[in-house]
Design a protein around this motif. Structure first.
Motif, PDB file in Angstrom:
ATOM      1  N   LYS A  64       2.627  -2.451  -5.644  1.00 17.71           N
ATOM      2  CA  LYS A  64       2.388  -3.599  -6.527  1.00 17.71           C
ATOM      3  C   LYS A  64       3.681  -4.068  -7.175  1.00 17.71           C
ATOM      4  CE  LYS A  64      -0.785  -5.477  -9.949  1.00 17.71           C
ATOM      5  NZ  LYS A  64       0.253  -6.339 -10.555  1.00 17.71           N
ATOM      6  N   GLN A  65       4.560  -3.141  -7.535  1.00 15.98           N
ATOM      7  CA  GLN A  65       5.833  -3.550  -8.124  1.00 15.98           C
ATOM      8  C   GLN A  65       6.622  -4.423  -7.152  1.00 15.98           C
ATOM      9  OE1 GLN A  65       8.208  -0.385 -10.040  1.00 15.98           O
ATOM     10  NE2 GLN A  65       6.376   0.898  -9.944  1.00 15.98           N
ATOM     11  N   GLU A  70       5.435  -6.121  -4.536  1.00 23.00           N
ATOM     12  CA  GLU A  70       4.716  -7.381  -4.340  1.00 23.00           C
ATOM     13  C   GLU A  70       4.967  -8.344  -5.494  1.00 23.00           C
ATOM     14  OE1 GLU A  70       0.823  -5.993  -1.689  1.00 23.00           O
ATOM     15  OE2 GLU A  70       0.713  -5.939  -3.885  1.00 23.00           O
ATOM     16  N   ASP A  71       4.845  -7.867  -6.715  1.00 23.10           N
ATOM     17  CA  ASP A  71       5.004  -8.744  -7.875  1.00 23.10           C
ATOM     18  C   ASP A  71       6.425  -9.293  -7.973  1.00 23.10           C
ATOM     19  OD1 ASP A  71       2.377  -8.283  -8.511  1.00 23.10           O
ATOM     20  OD2 ASP A  71       2.792  -6.908 -10.168  1.00 23.10           O
ATOM     21  N   ARG A 126      -5.350  -9.525   1.933  1.00 24.17           N
ATOM     22  CA  ARG A 126      -5.458  -8.144   1.451  1.00 24.17           C
ATOM     23  C   ARG A 126      -6.573  -7.403   2.179  1.00 24.17           C
ATOM     24  NH1 ARG A 126      -5.046 -10.543  -3.788  1.00 24.17           N
ATOM     25  NH2 ARG A 126      -2.890 -10.441  -4.529  1.00 24.17           N
ATOM     26  N   ASN A 138       3.929   3.447   0.203  1.00 28.37           N
ATOM     27  CA  ASN A 138       4.675   3.468  -1.046  1.00 28.37           C
ATOM     28  C   ASN A 138       6.154   3.768  -0.795  1.00 28.37           C
ATOM     29  OD1 ASN A 138       4.388   3.244  -3.974  1.00 28.37           O
ATOM     30  ND2 ASN A 138       4.974   5.403  -4.053  1.00 28.37           N
ATOM     31  N   TYR A 140       1.090 -15.110  -5.243  1.00 32.57           N
ATOM     32  CA  TYR A 140       0.551 -13.868  -4.679  1.00 32.57           C
ATOM     33  C   TYR A 140       1.444 -13.373  -3.541  1.00 32.57           C
ATOM     34  CZ  TYR A 140      -3.524 -15.932  -6.961  1.00 32.57           C
ATOM     35  OH  TYR A 140      -4.375 -16.522  -7.884  1.00 32.57           O
TER      36      TYR A 140
END
Length: 369
Positions: A34-35, A37-38, A203, A229, A48
């Motif tokens: 998520k880090q 991606e953001d 997703r 990850n 997004y």
């Protein structure tokens, strides 16, 4: 041997990877996903971002999410990597090719409108080697004919079109993080969009279309396109240095251009257009039509002198697998064919040193003069 590409991994990569190992978060469930991606979405100006296993996966999921299917026509460049056409063909859609511009090596946007029919569904834009496609006319055509726009920005990390980040155009954009890209995760890719439903669909598609309440009951077929990850940790460390990497690439391009400017029998990359400066993802050379040597001979001679090279893309109209499917029979794309026949690129990875660039230039003069 001076390799055609060597990535630069001397930032926070080790620290972040060690964190993954020490915490046990090595799968696709870890926090770096998520880090990454953001941060990536923010960098390219999108709402997004969906991390996936590679750039091809990003294209496949994007095309599926847009609902491109049997009989739909997708306008795309003849001169590109085969990844771009795979899901179009598998979905039963029809790829419609556009030839290349001779100077930028991108798709010739003046040909797009003439390719549109009642079955046209989307335009797949692919930015090639260092300069972006002229996007404003493409977007205007797409609006006029109500076509979707897929932007393949696999080679354009840190590039901008008229000051706006590549990857921010059209309905959906895709990136690759293969080791020769400005940002690498070893293997990996990213889908970016401003459309919430498209993001949700991508997703789901990357994760076998599992459902929240009935996990192993599937209403739709997807793929396992998940990024780990570990990959995301690597990508986040690379993203932190993107501006530095872009500056390094442009300096390499300028030095190569200076050192090779006197070679009259090759075409060098165009340094800039009115809408962008070259990012030199790779430094390509195209032999003159009257060259006494062909590309294979030149690449072989460079290899014998310790210089790594790669050929240019084989255009879609020449791909044996596509010919066997009956595609592009009797079609001609002379500029794409010329680039394939006469083009190759020389060492241009981020870890390349100035003395290596000078050695490459020295050997090129020995081979081509």
């Amino acid at each position: 041997m001076i390799p055609v590409n060597e990535p630069l991994l001397d930032g926070n990569e080790k620290n972040y990877l060690l964190e993954c190992i020490e915490t046990g978060w090595i799968s696709s469930e870890g926090p770096f996903i998520k880090q990454f991606e953001d941060k990536f979405a923010e960098k390219v100006g999108r709402s997004y971002a969906i991390a996936v296993s590679n750039g091809t996966a990003a294209l496949d999921a994007a095309i599926e999410a847009l609902g491109i299917g049997p009989g739909d026509e997708v306008i795309m460049p003849a001169f590109t990597i085969i990844s771009c056409i795979g899901q179009i063909v598998r979905a039963g859609a029809i790829p419609v090719l556009v030839d290349s511009e001779p100077l930028t090596w991108n798709m010739d946007i003046k040909q797009i409108e003439g390719k549109i029919t009642s079955r046209s569904k989307a335009i797949l834009v692919v930015h090639i080697y260092g300069l972006p496609v002229d996007m404003n006319p493409v977007l205007e055509i797409a609006r006029h004919y109500q076509l979707k726009v897929i932007e393949d920005a696999a080679e354009m990390h840190g590039q901008a079109y008229r000051g706006r980040p590549c990857g921010s155009f059209g309905d959906i954009s895709t990136f690759s993080f293969y080791p020769n890209k400005h940002i690498t995760t070893g293997e990996g890719g990213m889908i970016v969009t401003n459309d919430e439903q498209l993001a949700e669909d991508c997703r789901s598609l990357r994760n076998l279309c599992f459902q929240a309440k009935k996990r192993f009951v599937h209403e739709r077929l997807g793929w396992n396109f998940r990024m780990t990850n570990l990959q995301a940790a690597l990508g986040l460390a690379q993203l932190e240095r993107l501006e530095e990497f872009v500056s390094r690439k442009r300096n390499m391009g300028r030095l190569y251009t200076e050192l090779l400017a006197d070679l009259s029998n090759v075409q060098l990359p165009l340094a800039s257009t009115e809408y962008a400066d070259n990012i030199y993802w790779v430094f390509g050379l195209v032999l003159a039509d009257n060259s006494s040597l062909d590309v294979e001979q030149v690449m072989c001679m460079l290899g014998e002198n310790g210089i790594g090279t790669r050929p240019f893309f084989c255009p879609m109209n020449q791909q044996p697998v596509l010919k066997r499917l009956g595609l592009f029979a009797e079609e001609s794309y002379p500029e794409a064919d010329r680039l394939y026949r006469q083009g190759f690129y020389i060492p241009s990875g981020l870890a390349l040193k100035e003395e290596q660039i000078r050695e490459v230039a020295k050997v090129l003069h020995k081979v081509l003069v």
